[in-house]
Design a protein around this motif. Structure first.
Motif, PDB file in Angstrom:
ATOM      1  N   ASP A   6       0.600  -0.960  -0.250  1.00  0.00           N
ATOM      2  CA  ASP A   6      -0.347   0.001   0.194  1.00  0.00           C
ATOM      3  C   ASP A   6       0.575   1.297   0.389  1.00  0.00           C
ATOM      4  O   ASP A   6       1.684   1.202   0.607  1.00  0.00           O
ATOM      5  CB  ASP A   6      -1.000   0.101   1.080  1.00  0.00           C
ATOM      6  CG  ASP A   6      -2.098   1.186   0.878  1.00  0.00           C
ATOM      7  OD1 ASP A   6      -2.130   2.367   0.137  1.00  0.00           O
ATOM      8  OD2 ASP A   6      -3.456   0.420   1.737  1.00  0.00           O
ATOM      9  N   THR A   8       0.040   4.561   0.576  1.00  0.00           N
ATOM     10  CA  THR A   8      -0.212   5.669   1.835  1.00  0.00           C
ATOM     11  C   THR A   8       0.391   4.787   3.449  1.00  0.00           C
ATOM     12  O   THR A   8      -0.294   3.689   3.522  1.00  0.00           O
ATOM     13  CB  THR A   8      -1.927   6.108   1.396  1.00  0.00           C
ATOM     14  OG1 THR A   8      -2.428   5.258   1.513  1.00  0.00           O
ATOM     15  CG2 THR A   8      -1.848   5.908  -0.503  1.00  0.00           C
ATOM     16  N   LEU A  10      -1.897   6.079   5.933  1.00  0.00           N
ATOM     17  CA  LEU A  10      -3.019   6.010   6.451  1.00  0.00           C
ATOM     18  C   LEU A  10      -3.735   4.394   6.130  1.00  0.00           C
ATOM     19  O   LEU A  10      -3.896   3.881   7.515  1.00  0.00           O
ATOM     20  CB  LEU A  10      -4.120   7.278   6.818  1.00  0.00           C
ATOM     21  CG  LEU A  10      -5.227   6.900   7.852  1.00  0.00           C
ATOM     22  CD1 LEU A  10      -4.221   7.323   8.879  1.00  0.00           C
ATOM     23  CD2 LEU A  10      -6.085   9.085   7.134  1.00  0.00           C
ATOM     24  N   THR A  11      -4.203   4.036   5.019  1.00  0.00           N
ATOM     25  CA  THR A  11      -4.593   3.020   4.780  1.00  0.00           C
ATOM     26  C   THR A  11      -3.820   1.821   4.663  1.00  0.00           C
ATOM     27  O   THR A  11      -3.798   0.560   5.198  1.00  0.00           O
ATOM     28  CB  THR A  11      -5.100   3.045   2.962  1.00  0.00           C
ATOM     29  OG1 THR A  11      -3.593   3.163   2.585  1.00  0.00           O
ATOM     30  CG2 THR A  11      -6.409   4.121   2.557  1.00  0.00           C
ATOM     31  N   PHE A  14      -4.188   1.037   8.495  1.00  0.00           N
ATOM     32  CA  PHE A  14      -5.758   0.040   8.810  1.00  0.00           C
ATOM     33  C   PHE A  14      -5.917  -1.109   8.168  1.00  0.00           C
ATOM     34  O   PHE A  14      -6.465  -1.693   8.356  1.00  0.00           O
ATOM     35  CB  PHE A  14      -7.321   1.245   7.922  1.00  0.00           C
ATOM     36  CG  PHE A  14      -7.190   2.708   8.158  1.00  0.00           C
ATOM     37  CD1 PHE A  14      -7.837   2.817  10.124  1.00  0.00           C
ATOM     38  CD2 PHE A  14      -7.446   3.635   7.472  1.00  0.00           C
ATOM     39  CE1 PHE A  14      -7.783   3.371  10.504  1.00  0.00           C
ATOM     40  CE2 PHE A  14      -7.542   4.835   8.907  1.00  0.00           C
ATOM     41  CZ  PHE A  14      -7.938   4.570   9.636  1.00  0.00           C
ATOM     42  N   LYS A  15      -4.880  -1.278   7.180  1.00  0.00           N
ATOM     43  CA  LYS A  15      -5.738  -2.690   6.006  1.00  0.00           C
ATOM     44  C   LYS A  15      -3.986  -3.628   7.831  1.00  0.00           C
ATOM     45  O   LYS A  15      -4.680  -4.637   7.882  1.00  0.00           O
ATOM     46  CB  LYS A  15      -4.024  -2.851   5.248  1.00  0.00           C
ATOM     47  CG  LYS A  15      -5.201  -2.409   3.691  1.00  0.00           C
ATOM     48  CD  LYS A  15      -4.444  -2.528   2.630  1.00  0.00           C
ATOM     49  CE  LYS A  15      -5.612  -1.941   1.297  1.00  0.00           C
ATOM     50  NZ  LYS A  15      -5.073  -2.255   0.333  1.00  0.00           N
TER      51      LYS A  15
END
Length: 124
Positions: A6, A8, A10-11, A14-15
């Motif tokens: 990923d 980014t 932030l994502t 979250f993942k």
């Protein structure tokens, strides 16, 4: 299927949290020892409210619960990997699994000691 990182921050976090939550749920719902330890943790949380334990006692109790569940999770992972690599009984695999179980034993003894220090005075 290729792993795609990923891009980014932030994502990606979250993942990662999603994977961790998924693993925790799998651990609690599939491993009997973790089910027992989680049940004991819930009882101790209720006991903490009932006996109105101090802030410091809550800290130690929370640390003890987290310690046992974390080490049990690592023990389970070691056992699953060992069984995957060598499904039949093997002395070296047994040795490795025994060491991992011993780590859980030490964590459990530490937690029992913390529980006794917190709760025995409440009964006396």
């Amino acid at each position: 299927m290729e792993f795609e990182r990923d891009k980014t921050f932030l994502t990606g976090r979250f993942k990662s949290m999603g994977f961790a939550l998924k693993g925790a749920i799998k651990l609690i719902t599939t491993e009997h020892s973790v089910m027992v330890q989680s049940s004991i943790a819930v009882l101790l949380i209720f006991a903490g409210f009932y006996f109105e334990i101090s802030r410091e006692e809550w800290l130690f109790q929370t640390l003890a619960i987290g310690l046992v569940l974390s080490i049990e999770g690592l023990n389970t992972a070691v056992e699953k990997i060992a069984d995957f690599i060598h499904p039949e009984f093997h002395d070296r695999i047994g040795f490795i699994k025994d060491i991992a179980a011993g780590a859980v034993f030490f964590a459990a003894l530490t937690s029992i000691a913390i529980g006794c220090i917190i709760y025995i005075p409440k009964f006396l």
